[in-house]
Design a protein around this motif. Structure first.
Motif, short mmCIF file in Angstrom:
data_model
loop_
_atom_site.label_atom_id
_atom_site.label_comp_id
_atom_site.label_asym_id
_atom_site.label_seq_id
_atom_site.Cartn_x
_atom_site.Cartn_y
_atom_site.Cartn_z
N LEU A 10 29.66 35.51 -34.71
CA LEU A 10 28.78 34.37 -34.95
C LEU A 10 27.63 34.37 -33.93
O LEU A 10 26.55 33.86 -34.21
CB LEU A 10 29.60 33.08 -34.82
N SER A 11 27.88 34.95 -32.77
CA SER A 11 26.84 35.00 -31.74
C SER A 11 26.08 36.32 -31.73
O SER A 11 25.28 36.57 -30.82
CB SER A 11 27.45 34.78 -30.35
N HIS A 33 36.00 39.16 -34.66
CA HIS A 33 36.34 37.83 -35.18
C HIS A 33 35.23 37.37 -36.14
O HIS A 33 34.07 37.30 -35.76
CB HIS A 33 36.49 36.89 -33.99
N ASP A 35 33.96 34.42 -38.49
CA ASP A 35 34.09 32.97 -38.73
C ASP A 35 33.48 32.57 -40.06
O ASP A 35 32.27 32.71 -40.26
CB ASP A 35 33.34 32.21 -37.63
N MET A 37 32.61 29.47 -42.49
CA MET A 37 32.46 28.00 -42.49
C MET A 37 31.82 27.58 -43.81
O MET A 37 30.85 28.20 -44.25
CB MET A 37 31.54 27.57 -41.36
N HIS A 66 38.63 34.13 -39.53
CA HIS A 66 38.97 32.73 -39.22
C HIS A 66 38.32 31.84 -40.29
O HIS A 66 37.11 31.66 -40.30
CB HIS A 66 38.43 32.41 -37.81
N MET A 137 42.62 26.08 -31.19
CA MET A 137 41.17 25.93 -30.98
C MET A 137 40.92 25.22 -29.65
O MET A 137 41.52 24.18 -29.37
CB MET A 137 40.54 25.11 -32.11
N GLU A 140 35.97 21.99 -30.85
CA GLU A 140 36.01 21.56 -32.25
C GLU A 140 35.37 22.68 -33.08
O GLU A 140 34.28 23.15 -32.75
CB GLU A 140 35.18 20.27 -32.45
N GLY A 145 29.05 28.49 -28.80
CA GLY A 145 28.34 28.03 -27.61
C GLY A 145 28.71 26.66 -27.08
O GLY A 145 27.98 26.09 -26.27
N GLY A 176 36.81 29.39 -28.57
CA GLY A 176 35.83 28.36 -28.24
C GLY A 176 35.68 28.15 -26.75
O GLY A 176 36.65 27.84 -26.06
N ILE A 178 35.26 30.29 -24.38
CA ILE A 178 35.96 31.24 -23.50
C ILE A 178 34.94 32.07 -22.71
O ILE A 178 34.03 32.67 -23.28
CB ILE A 178 36.90 32.17 -24.32
N VAL A 195 39.21 34.93 -28.15
CA VAL A 195 37.99 35.05 -28.93
C VAL A 195 36.83 34.61 -28.05
O VAL A 195 36.92 33.59 -27.37
CB VAL A 195 38.04 34.15 -30.19
N ALA A 196 35.76 35.36 -28.07
CA ALA A 196 34.57 34.94 -27.33
C ALA A 196 33.32 35.40 -28.07
O ALA A 196 33.25 36.53 -28.56
CB ALA A 196 34.58 35.50 -25.92
N GLY A 197 32.37 34.49 -28.20
CA GLY A 197 31.11 34.79 -28.88
C GLY A 197 29.95 34.81 -27.91
O GLY A 197 29.49 35.86 -27.48
N SER A 198 29.50 33.62 -27.52
CA SER A 198 28.30 33.54 -26.68
C SER A 198 28.49 34.24 -25.33
O SER A 198 27.57 34.88 -24.83
CB SER A 198 27.89 32.08 -26.48
C1 DX5 Z 1 33.74 28.02 -33.58
C2 DX5 Z 1 34.16 29.42 -33.94
C3 DX5 Z 1 34.18 30.33 -32.79
C4 DX5 Z 1 32.87 30.52 -32.08
C5 DX5 Z 1 33.19 30.76 -30.64
O1 DX5 Z 1 34.01 27.18 -34.63
O2 DX5 Z 1 35.43 29.42 -34.53
O3 DX5 Z 1 34.76 31.59 -33.13
O4 DX5 Z 1 32.07 31.56 -32.58
O5 DX5 Z 1 32.00 30.80 -29.94
P1 DX5 Z 1 31.92 30.67 -28.36
O6 DX5 Z 1 32.74 31.76 -27.77
O7 DX5 Z 1 30.45 30.83 -28.11
O8 DX5 Z 1 32.43 29.30 -27.99
#
Ligand code: DX5
Ligand code: ZN
Length: 215
Positions: A10-11, A33, A35, A37, A66, A137, A140, A145, A176, A178, A195-198
């Protein structure tokens, strides 16, 4: 050291998604991962099956899907047929939990069950012996980010205690907020798949960032 980093794309830069996935895998992320939505279960829309299909062609490791969608059981087969290895859905969705777990297993995939920050572990305790992963989670669901919710640490420890006391081997995933600091806390509480994005995609030295998560 048995911890696993799962890169939330997502990031990533969607104009260079293939490049970013390769970067994450080369940096040591064993899971990617994905995501999903739907704008109903969460107030945001991301991407779905056609993108998963393309991504699955280049992911070498585990494709960790997810689902943040209102009625996941309707789409289990589509996600399974298009490259998902693990399909995680929310206990708060409207799909019947056992039926959805069975649908995922019938497709030959691993089933993950997710709980939002305000959902108590007691709500999903009864399913722990039927799932392959529990996602707690730590923000939320809906957006990358966000800041880590520290109150979720107690839930991670509580779930870990129950899993161990029953002799189960269900890994706990967290998602979320992380980063290298919160990673220490969730691992201490019993999480294994981070899980880590940003944090990962915003880091110039992703290899070093992954090492900090999994060490
Ligand atoms: C949020 C997603 C996460 C998100 C995590 O609803 O499920 O997987 O991409 O992002 P960071 O690591 O940036 O909080
Ligand atoms: Zn996620």
């Amino acid at each position: 050291m048995n911890n696993i980093a799962s890169a939330s794309i997502l990031s990533a830069d969607f104009c260079n998604l293939g490049r970013d996935i390769a970067r994450a895998e080369e940096a040591g992320c064993k899971y990617i991962h994905f995501d999903v939505m739907d704008g109903v279960f969460v107030p945001n829309i991301s991407y779905g099956i056609p993108i998963l299909k393309s991504v699955s062609k280049i992911v070498k490791g585990v494709l960790d899907v997810h689902l943040m969608i209102i009625d996941p059981i309707k789409y289990v087969k589509d996600f399974a047929d298009n490259g998902a290895d693990i399909i995680t859905f929310h206990s708060e969705s409207k799909s019947e939990i056992i039926e959805t777990i069975n649908a995922i297993h019938n497709c030959g995939k691993k089933a993950g069950l997710a709980i939002k920050p305000n959902t108590p572990v007691s709500e999903i305790e009864q399913y722990l012996d039927k799932i392959d992963m529990l996602l707690v989670m730590t923000v939320e669901p809906g957006f990358g980010g966000q800041g880590f919710i520290y109150e979720t640490l107690d839930k991670i420890s509580e779930a870990k205690k129950i899993i161990d006391s029953r002799g189960l081997s269900v890994p706990i995933q967290v998602d979320g907020g992380i980063n290298e600091e919160t990673a220490e806390l969730v691992k201490k509480s019993g999480a294994e798949i981070l899980v880590a994005g940003s944090y990962l995609f915003g880091n110039k030295d992703m290899k070093n960032a992954v090492e900090k998560l999994v060490k």
